[in-house]
Motif scaffolding. Structure first.
Motif, mmCIF file in Angstrom:
data_model
loop_
_atom_site.group_PDB
_atom_site.id
_atom_site.type_symbol
_atom_site.label_atom_id
_atom_site.label_comp_id
_atom_site.label_asym_id
_atom_site.label_seq_id
_atom_site.Cartn_x
_atom_site.Cartn_y
_atom_site.Cartn_z
ATOM 1 N N ASP A 69 -14.084 15.039 4.607
ATOM 2 C CA ASP A 69 -12.705 14.731 4.974
ATOM 3 C C ASP A 69 -11.716 15.313 3.968
ATOM 4 O OD1 ASP A 69 -13.544 13.349 7.198
ATOM 5 O OD2 ASP A 69 -13.470 11.396 6.209
ATOM 6 N N TYR A 85 -1.284 17.387 11.560
ATOM 7 C CA TYR A 85 -2.530 16.802 12.053
ATOM 8 C C TYR A 85 -3.114 15.829 11.025
ATOM 9 C CZ TYR A 85 -7.495 16.570 13.255
ATOM 10 O OH TYR A 85 -8.752 16.127 13.522
ATOM 11 N N LYS A 88 -1.247 12.523 10.787
ATOM 12 C CA LYS A 88 -1.518 11.598 11.889
ATOM 13 C C LYS A 88 -2.945 11.046 11.851
ATOM 14 C CE LYS A 88 2.252 11.511 14.247
ATOM 15 N NZ LYS A 88 3.074 10.336 14.182
ATOM 16 N N LYS A 89 -3.927 11.880 11.555
ATOM 17 C CA LYS A 89 -5.319 11.470 11.689
ATOM 18 C C LYS A 89 -5.911 10.823 10.439
ATOM 19 C CE LYS A 89 -9.805 12.650 13.054
ATOM 20 N NZ LYS A 89 -10.784 13.174 13.732
ATOM 21 N N TYR A 90 -5.614 11.353 9.265
ATOM 22 C CA TYR A 90 -6.325 10.938 8.054
ATOM 23 C C TYR A 90 -5.564 9.960 7.171
ATOM 24 C CZ TYR A 90 -9.985 14.316 8.933
ATOM 25 O OH TYR A 90 -11.028 14.994 9.492
#
Length: 94
Positions: A69, A85, A88-90
């Motif tokens: 990650d 991205y 928002k995701k991590y």
């Protein structure tokens, strides 16, 4: 710290897109304006990029990112729209 990272990620992504816009749209039409804008836009993007990388190292532990990650977060800084991205995701708990 996470709010600062989110702000930096978004700002870095925007500065990257502005740098591309300067190169793609302004350079062919007005080279003098391109040269005038290149240094301040490039400097702002460079500072935000370095801040993003440093903050990613600092936020890694609190977000419990695995090595995979963390590498995705780092590589996303090199791609257009990548930091949006990641934001928002991590990035959680902000």
């Amino acid at each position: 710290m996470i709010k600062i990272f989110k702000f930096t990620a978004i700002s870095e992504g925007i500065s990257y897109l502005v740098l591309f816009a300067n190169m793609l749209f302004i350079k062919p039409n007005n080279f003098d304006l391109y040269k005038t804008l290149l240094f301040p836009i490039g400097m702002a993007h460079g500072i935000l990029f370095i801040g993003y990388i440093i903050l990613a190292f600092l936020v890694k532990k609190s977000q419990r990112w695995s090595i995979k990650d963390f590498l995705i977060v780092q590589v996303a800084s090199l791609l257009p729209f990548g930091t949006f991205y990641i934001e928002k995701k991590y990035v959680k708990n902000a």
